[in-house]
Design an enzyme around this catalytic site. Structure first.
Site, PDB file in Angstrom:
ATOM      1  N   GLY A   1      78.743  35.495   4.957  1.00 43.38           N
ATOM      2  CA  GLY A   1      78.870  34.426   3.975  1.00 43.38           C
ATOM      3  C   GLY A   1      79.599  33.198   4.477  1.00 43.38           C
ATOM      4  CB  SER A   2      80.467  31.797   7.801  1.00 39.28           C
ATOM      5  OG  SER A   2      79.234  31.642   8.441  1.00 39.28           O
ATOM      6  CG  ASN A   3      75.623  29.160   6.822  1.00 39.04           C
ATOM      7  OD1 ASN A   3      75.566  27.967   7.108  1.00 39.04           O
ATOM      8  ND2 ASN A   3      75.406  30.116   7.696  1.00 39.04           N
TER       9      ASN A   3
ATOM     10  CB  ILE B   1      61.742  34.724  -2.281  1.00 40.93           C
ATOM     11  CG1 ILE B   1      62.976  34.318  -1.464  1.00 40.93           C
ATOM     12  CG2 ILE B   1      61.903  34.319  -3.750  1.00 40.93           C
ATOM     13  CD1 ILE B   1      64.270  34.965  -1.888  1.00 40.93           C
TER      14      ILE B   1
ATOM     15  CG  ASN C   1      65.981  30.698   5.050  1.00 41.13           C
ATOM     16  OD1 ASN C   1      67.080  31.212   4.865  1.00 41.13           O
ATOM     17  ND2 ASN C   1      65.199  31.058   6.047  1.00 41.13           N
TER      18      ASN C   1
ATOM     19  CG  HIS D   1      65.028  30.933  11.140  1.00 39.02           C
ATOM     20  ND1 HIS D   1      65.013  32.273  10.806  1.00 39.02           N
ATOM     21  CD2 HIS D   1      64.634  30.866  12.438  1.00 39.02           C
ATOM     22  CE1 HIS D   1      64.615  32.975  11.845  1.00 39.02           C
ATOM     23  NE2 HIS D   1      64.375  32.153  12.854  1.00 39.02           N
TER      24      HIS D   1
HETATM   25  C1  GRF Z   1      72.943  32.311   9.663  1.00 37.87           C
HETATM   26  O1  GRF Z   1      72.904  32.289  11.042  1.00 37.87           O
HETATM   27  C2  GRF Z   1      71.637  31.802   9.109  1.00 37.87           C
HETATM   28  O2  GRF Z   1      70.948  30.995   9.996  1.00 37.87           O
HETATM   29  C3  GRF Z   1      70.847  33.048   8.915  1.00 37.87           C
HETATM   30  O3  GRF Z   1      71.780  34.029   8.579  1.00 37.87           O
HETATM   31  C4  GRF Z   1      73.054  33.704   9.109  1.00 37.87           C
HETATM   32  C5  GRF Z   1      74.077  33.855   8.028  1.00 37.87           C
HETATM   33  O4  GRF Z   1      75.373  33.786   8.511  1.00 37.87           O
HETATM   34  N1  GRF Z   1      69.792  32.828   7.968  1.00 37.87           N
HETATM   35  P1  GRF Z   1      76.627  33.794   7.500  1.00 37.87           P
HETATM   36  O5  GRF Z   1      76.562  35.105   6.716  1.00 37.87           O
HETATM   37  O6  GRF Z   1      76.510  32.617   6.628  1.00 37.87           O
HETATM   38  O7  GRF Z   1      77.817  33.741   8.390  1.00 37.87           O
END
Ligand code: GRF
Length: 205
Positions: A28-30, A104, A118, A120
């Site tokens: 969940g860093s994003n 989905i 999304n 990627h």
């Molecule tokens: C990211 O590298 C994104 O590109 C992919 O999944 C990863 C998620 O990383 N779809 P995080 O859980 O947000 O750290």
């Protein structure tokens, strides 16, 4: 003549913010980065964080930020309208996949046509598709001795990593690049580009 609204009444007619639901399966860093980015936004808010994993870090990030979060299972997602109904109840406008690995289902795709994005971790169409996620992507990129790689932000359709590309960002692959160093570069590109691309996409829609 049209009636003039008193100032107090006018103040109460506030424009609703655009509401995002974030889906995530991993650390969940994003999710954390997107929540932080929109924290003080006047037009966009993260209203819901959902995960197919009860232990996903994304759910903790949501709780810490006071954002509603929920875990769902396969039946909720694939065999019923439970997740779709929740998205509708919360008046979600856009769905953002931030490290979410399930395809989905059609009920959600139809309701959110061109409104699911999304990120990627490769320059699609290279290194996308089923099984191409996380370290699998980076290992394939290194194995093929690519000179550059990057990230792709795209609209989600019924195939893996296949929808219209909205934005890409690149990085150079060093001679001595390792899985760890590449993961860091990609993660940095995602943090720099994903929230701003979401924002721009919503503005342009
Ligand atoms: C990211 O590298 C994104 O590109 C992919 O999944 C990863 C998620 O990383 N779809 P995080 O859980 O947000 O750290």
């Amino acid at each position: 003549m049209r009636p003039i609204l008193k100032p107090r009444v006018m103040n109460s007619i506030k424009k609703q913010k655009t509401k995002l639901a974030l889906f995530a399966s991993g650390t969940g860093s994003n999710v954390f980065n997107i929540i932080t980015h929109f924290n003080n936004s006047e037009s966009i808010e993260v209203a819901l964080v959902l995960s197919n994993k009860a232990t996903a870090g994304a759910l903790n990030h949501a709780q810490n930020a006071g954002i509603q979060s929920q875990h769902f299972n396969r039946d909720d997602f694939f065999e019923s309208n439970n997740v779709l109904e929740l998205l509708k109840t919360e008046n979600i406008d856009y769905v953002i996949l931030a490290g979410f690995l399930w395809k989905i289902p059609q009920n959600i795709l139809s309701h959110f046509e061109n409104k699911i994005l999304n990120v990627h971790p490769s320059l699609l169409p290279k290194y996308g598709g089923k099984g191409m996620y996380g370290h699998h992507v980076h290992n394939a990129v290194l194995l093929h001795k690519e000179k550059e790689t990057g990230i792709t932000i795209h609209v989600v359709n019924d195939k893996y990593d296949d929808g219209a590309i909205i934005a890409q960002a690149k990085c150079v692959i060093a001679e001595d690049e390792t899985l760890e160093t590449l993961q860091k570069k990609i993660s940095k590109l995602e943090k720099e580009n994903f929230p701003t691309t979401i924002e721009q996409f919503i503005k342009n829609n």
